[in-house]
Design an enzyme around this catalytic site. Structure first.
Site, PDB file in Angstrom:
ATOM      1  N   SER A 154       0.870  -1.178   0.000  1.00  0.00           N
ATOM      2  CA  SER A 154       0.000   0.000   0.000  1.00  0.00           C
ATOM      3  C   SER A 154       0.901   1.220   0.000  1.00  0.00           C
ATOM      4  CB  SER A 154      -0.854   0.011   1.272  1.00  0.00           C
ATOM      5  OG  SER A 154      -1.426   1.297   1.486  1.00  0.00           O
ATOM      6  N   TYR A 167      -2.836  -0.862  10.458  1.00  0.00           N
ATOM      7  CA  TYR A 167      -2.749  -1.095   9.008  1.00  0.00           C
ATOM      8  C   TYR A 167      -1.413  -0.589   8.447  1.00  0.00           C
ATOM      9  CZ  TYR A 167      -4.140  -1.113   4.082  1.00  0.00           C
ATOM     10  OH  TYR A 167      -4.200  -1.346   2.734  1.00  0.00           O
TER      11      TYR A 167
END
Ligand code: BGC
Length: 269
Positions: A154, A167
């Protein structure tokens, strides 16, 4: 038709392939000629629909249930994939989730869930894939490499993210997991790389794009001026899985419309 694809004759396993980015990647690998194992943990119907769509491209596909954070599930999934497809040449370690919470409220359960799926899950799947790559070695008629791993990371492997410490930490971990594997495994002709998507229109970030106000706010973070589509990531994955990228080792390919270019500095600073 598929026999002419860049991945003809290869066998791929994509985790979290029943929706979002994983689904688009699985479909694209199939269109490029690979047989595909479609991993899912919930929503078997969605996984079966992906399998049917891949088969329409003229290749084989199977659905495999496994929670990537559970070692015995992952070991059993790889055994099944290898039994049914013959071997595995490509792993796309894609399965991921968010369990967002303000830092002072962050429960250990939310922390562990995200680290377990996003980071430990990639480790477990990569380890099982690597065992098979080493066992089988290079088959020159199939690929220059003994195997390819694509870690779905990401932009948050580099962009800190308030309210999402679990995350962002998992994706920062994926970065060094990927790079350490790439360094260790390159001499065995196993190529490990990552894709770092920006904001892609999938269920994981629906609140960021499903109203006009949210989408307008999101655009201030994306110099290219549009949200990403799962197919933007799928095309990158096909390339990283194919011999077209044979000399690409240990790289993170950012597919983010410029999100990592500090767009706040286009006027300030
Ligand atoms: C997250 C999305 C987010 C995007 C950009 C992704 O990794 O899962 O929720 O929209 O990063 O911030």
């Amino acid at each position: 038709m598929s026999s002419k694809g860049v991945l003809a004759g290869q066998k791929a396993l994509v985790t979290g392939a029943n929706s979002g980015i994983g689904k688009a990647v699985a479909l694209a690998l199939g269109k490029a000629g690979a047989d595909v194992a479609v991993n899912y943990v919930v929503d078997e119907d969605a996984a079966n629909a992906v399998v049917e769509e891949i088969r329409r491209a003229g290749v084989n596909a199977i659905a495999l249930k496994a929670d990537v954070s559970v070692e015995s599930d992952v070991v059993a999934m790889f055994a099944q994939a290898i039994k049914q497809l013959g071997t595995i040449d490509i792993l796309v370690a894609n399965a991921g989730l968010q369990r967002d919470q303000a830092f002072d409220q962050m429960s250990l359960e939310r922390w562990n869930t995200v680290i377990g799926v996003n980071l430990t899950g990639q480790f477990l799947c990569a380890r099982e894939a690597v065992k098979e790559f080493i066992r089988r070695g290079v088959v020159p008629s199939v690929s220059c490499a003994a195997g390819k791993i694509i870690c779905m990371s990401s932009v948050h492997q580099v962009i800190p993210w308030s309210g999402h410490a679990n995350y962002a930490t998992s994706k920062g971990g994926v970065k060094l997991l990927m790079e350490s594997m790439a360094q260790e495994l390159a001499p065995k002709r196993i190529r490990v790389n990552a894709i770092a998507p920006g904001a892609i229109r999938t269920p994981i970030n629906r609140p960021a794009w499903n109203t006009e106000a949210a989408l307008n706010a999101l655009m201030t973070l994306i110099p290219y001026g549009r949200i990403g589509e799962p197919e933007d990531i799928a095309r990158a994955a096909v390339w990283l899985a194919s011999d077209d990228s044979d000399y690409v080792v240990g790289t993170t390919l950012f597919v983010d419309g410029g999100m990592t270019l500090y767009p706040g500095f286009s006027t300030g600073g």
